[in-house]
Design a protein around this motif. Structure first.
Motif, PDB file in Angstrom:
ATOM      1  N   ASP A 101       0.853  -1.023   0.092  1.00  0.00           N
ATOM      2  CA  ASP A 101      -0.006   0.097   0.215  1.00  0.00           C
ATOM      3  C   ASP A 101       0.779   1.204   0.037  1.00  0.00           C
ATOM      4  N   ALA A 102       2.097   0.897  -0.199  1.00  0.00           N
ATOM      5  CA  ALA A 102       3.101   2.098   0.073  1.00  0.00           C
ATOM      6  C   ALA A 102       3.147   2.779  -1.485  1.00  0.00           C
ATOM      7  N   PHE A 103       2.198   3.526  -1.866  1.00  0.00           N
ATOM      8  CA  PHE A 103       2.475   4.128  -3.143  1.00  0.00           C
ATOM      9  C   PHE A 103       3.842   5.030  -3.227  1.00  0.00           C
ATOM     10  N   GLY A 104       4.115   5.806  -2.170  1.00  0.00           N
ATOM     11  CA  GLY A 104       5.176   6.966  -2.119  1.00  0.00           C
ATOM     12  C   GLY A 104       6.290   6.070  -2.331  1.00  0.00           C
ATOM     13  N   ILE A 154      -2.775  16.793  -7.465  1.00  0.00           N
ATOM     14  CA  ILE A 154      -1.456  17.512  -6.888  1.00  0.00           C
ATOM     15  C   ILE A 154      -0.521  16.237  -6.517  1.00  0.00           C
ATOM     16  N   GLY A 155       0.651  16.486  -7.474  1.00  0.00           N
ATOM     17  CA  GLY A 155       1.702  15.381  -7.351  1.00  0.00           C
ATOM     18  C   GLY A 155       2.892  15.499  -6.516  1.00  0.00           C
ATOM     19  N   GLY A 156       1.892  15.351  -5.003  1.00  0.00           N
ATOM     20  CA  GLY A 156       3.029  15.022  -3.937  1.00  0.00           C
ATOM     21  C   GLY A 156       3.895  16.029  -3.525  1.00  0.00           C
ATOM     22  N   GLY A 157       4.888  15.716  -2.632  1.00  0.00           N
ATOM     23  CA  GLY A 157       6.215  16.647  -2.332  1.00  0.00           C
ATOM     24  C   GLY A 157       5.731  17.937  -1.943  1.00  0.00           C
ATOM     25  N   ASP A 158       6.516  18.980  -2.346  1.00  0.00           N
ATOM     26  CA  ASP A 158       6.489  20.254  -1.954  1.00  0.00           C
ATOM     27  C   ASP A 158       4.892  20.793  -2.730  1.00  0.00           C
ATOM     28  N   SER A 159       4.361  20.634  -3.767  1.00  0.00           N
ATOM     29  CA  SER A 159       3.035  21.070  -4.107  1.00  0.00           C
ATOM     30  C   SER A 159       1.893  20.850  -3.169  1.00  0.00           C
ATOM     31  N   THR A 211      -0.103  10.735  -2.337  1.00  0.00           N
ATOM     32  CA  THR A 211       0.951  10.531  -1.296  1.00  0.00           C
ATOM     33  C   THR A 211       2.468  10.416  -1.637  1.00  0.00           C
ATOM     34  N   GLY A 212       2.349  10.400  -2.922  1.00  0.00           N
ATOM     35  CA  GLY A 212       3.952  10.297  -3.527  1.00  0.00           C
ATOM     36  C   GLY A 212       4.474  11.418  -3.962  1.00  0.00           C
ATOM     37  N   GLY A 213       5.740  11.548  -3.617  1.00  0.00           N
ATOM     38  CA  GLY A 213       6.497  12.912  -4.365  1.00  0.00           C
ATOM     39  C   GLY A 213       7.248  12.162  -5.537  1.00  0.00           C
ATOM     40  N   GLY A 214       8.193  11.722  -5.254  1.00  0.00           N
ATOM     41  CA  GLY A 214       9.096  10.927  -6.202  1.00  0.00           C
ATOM     42  C   GLY A 214       8.209   9.939  -6.917  1.00  0.00           C
ATOM     43  N   ALA A 215       7.580   9.199  -6.312  1.00  0.00           N
ATOM     44  CA  ALA A 215       6.923   8.099  -7.030  1.00  0.00           C
ATOM     45  C   ALA A 215       5.946   8.697  -8.220  1.00  0.00           C
ATOM     46  N   SER A 216       5.105   9.700  -7.746  1.00  0.00           N
ATOM     47  CA  SER A 216       4.221  10.278  -8.620  1.00  0.00           C
ATOM     48  C   SER A 216       4.929  11.140  -9.837  1.00  0.00           C
ATOM     49  N   LEU A 217       6.067  11.382  -9.488  1.00  0.00           N
ATOM     50  CA  LEU A 217       6.721  12.078 -10.535  1.00  0.00           C
ATOM     51  C   LEU A 217       7.018  11.067 -11.556  1.00  0.00           C
ATOM     52  N   GLU A 218       7.990   9.736 -11.170  1.00  0.00           N
ATOM     53  CA  GLU A 218       8.195   8.666 -12.079  1.00  0.00           C
ATOM     54  C   GLU A 218       7.206   7.998 -12.798  1.00  0.00           C
ATOM     55  N   PHE A 219       5.956   8.047 -12.198  1.00  0.00           N
ATOM     56  CA  PHE A 219       4.761   7.579 -12.657  1.00  0.00           C
ATOM     57  C   PHE A 219       4.564   8.502 -14.014  1.00  0.00           C
ATOM     58  N   MET A 220       4.248   9.973 -13.763  1.00  0.00           N
ATOM     59  CA  MET A 220       4.091  10.909 -14.774  1.00  0.00           C
ATOM     60  C   MET A 220       5.064  11.078 -15.800  1.00  0.00           C
TER      61      MET A 220
END
Ligand SMILES: Nc1ncnc2c1ncn2[C@@H]1O[C@H](COP(=O)(O)OP(=O)(O)OP(=O)(O)O)[C@@H](O)[C@H]1O
Ligand SMILES: O=C(O)[C@H](O)COP(=O)(O)O
Length: 394
Positions: A144-147, A348-353, A371-380
């Motif tokens: 369940d750790a999307f991040g 909103i793609g996680g992290g600072d935003s 809930t994922g900063g780096g993970a959502s970025l890599e997904f995108m």
């Protein structure tokens, strides 16, 4: 999603090793933002409601394979216990005989939190022996750790080679929202990319240029684009070696028919300091010894208009140094435009935003905050996430 989830398996009486992302900010031994703990509650509750014995595992910080006292998960167990309204036992290790004994005493519906998995050098190396030791504790693996899904570690990837492996509800939701946005977007589709460095956003800009109708650039990385457009930027952030790349992105946008938005004005500062002297100037008028720390009001207005006229907006990275009030206006304007755009689905793609949106108390006005900063970025960026790939197909 084509991966099995907790809804596809029998949970009754099963020992479930559930990887969550409890990498939460802490201060003086207290959790200061429990968003990620709350986000994992539906899965934990689903597992306990269906009679599983829930063994939770997470990393916290980057202890680099050693025990770091301040990075123990004990305060997290306390918060989780309060949020769940039931006792959460906490182990001081993440595998081994003592942990096995604790698990042996668990009843259906009980919850145990293991110690920080990054206290073991094998975690980040994805050591097969450590993965087996984790797998030995349980009958089923739930991720369940999307991040942390972009990490191929023993508790996110390796363990899935040794147990039936399915996704949790948060993982499923994140992949669903982000996946739908990228594969079948409602249009006009707008991406807002900010943050500090072009270097960190190359992949995402490149991939999004294939998909969006509008690409909005802000934050520190915007000034490499401004420079690439032939303007002087004073002491603003510049990645000299990325100027050509910035030019190629602008060319690609033109070829693809993507509207490419850059700042037309900026809030500039005499120094990089919270109390620096500041003023608003047109983008072509940045003096040589000043630096741009936020988009200006005209830019904010243009960006807000584009947002209001979009059906889907993905946002990653602040528009300026939002941590300092003088330079938070641009990020706030974007967050407010998203909050007010009722017909716009906002991701909103996680992290600072995500931190910025929370700071402005607009979190509940966004459609989805990842809930994922780096993970959502890599997904995108269009990359496969190892923690997802490892799960069993439907
Ligand atoms: N014009 C600017 N000059 C200098 N720094 C800036 C500027 N605009 C934004 N920043 C800083 O950039 C930082 C955020 O950038 P960063 O790329 O680390 O975050 P992000 O894009 O949200 O990534 P992540 O999601 O991984 O946290 C913030 O701390 C902010 O103060
Ligand atoms: O906070 C995060 O983005 C995740 O928990 C991953 O943490 P990491 O970057 O230390 O792997």
């Amino acid at each position: 999603m084509n991966k099995k989830s907790v809804k596809d398996v029998d949970l009754k009486g099963k020992r479930v090793f559930c990887r969550v992302d409890f990498n939460v900010p802490m201060k003086d031994g207290e959790v200061t933002d429990e968003t990620r703990i709350r986000a994992a509650l539906p899965t934990i509750q689903y597992l306990t409601d269906h009679g599983a014995k829930v063994i939770l595992a997470s990393h916290l910080g980057r202890p680099k394979g050693q025990v770091v006292e301040e990075l123990r998960l004990t305060p997290v167990a306390k918060r989780l216990s309060a949020l769940l309204g039931k006792e959460v036992k906490k182990a001081d290790e993440a595998y081994g005989d003592a942990v096995k004994e604790m698990i042996a005493t668990m009843s259906e519906g009980n919850v145990l939190l293991l110690e920080n998995v990054r206290f073991y050098a094998g975690e980040e190396k994805n050591d097969p022996e450590l993965a087996k030791a984790f797998a030995n504790l349980a009958d089923l693996y739930v991720n369940d750790a999307f991040g942390a899904a972009h990490r191929a570690h023993a508790s996110t990837e390796g363990i899935a080679q040794h147990l039936p492996a399915v996704s949790g509800l948060l993982m499923e939701k994140e992949l669903d929202v982000l996946g739908k946005a990228l594969s079948n977007p409602e249009r006009p589709f707008t991406a807002i990319i900010g943050g500090a460095k072009v270097k960190d956003k190359i992949g995402v800009i490149d991939n999004l240029l294939e998909k969006v109708d509008n690409l909005i650039i802000g934050g520190g990385l915007a000034y490499t684009f401004v420079k690439a457009n032939g303007h002087e930027i004073g002491k603003s952030l510049l990645e000299e070696d990325k100027i050509e790349l910035a030019q190629s992105f602008m060319k690609k946008a033109k070829e693809k028919g993507v509207n490419f938005y850059m700042p037309v004005d900026a809030v500039i500062a005499s120094d990089f300091a919270i109390d620096a002297e500041s003023k608003v100037v047109a983008i072509e008028d940045i003096p040589s010894d000043w630096q741009a720390l936020d988009i200006g009001p005209k830019t904010a207005e243009i960006y807000s208009d584009v947002i209001q006229n979009s059906k889907l907006v993905i946002w990653n990275g602040p528009m300026g140094v939002f941590e300092w009030d003088k330079f938070a206006g641009g990020t706030r304007a974007v967050a407010e435009a998203l909050a007010e755009a009722n017909d716009t689905y906002s991701v909103i793609g996680g992290g600072d935003s995500a931190a910025a949106v929370e700071k402005f108390h607009l979190g509940d006005r966004m459609s989805h905050i990842s809930t994922g900063g780096g993970a959502s970025l890599e997904f995108m960026e269009g990359k496969a996430l190892p923690g997802v790939v490892a799960l069993n197909d439907k």
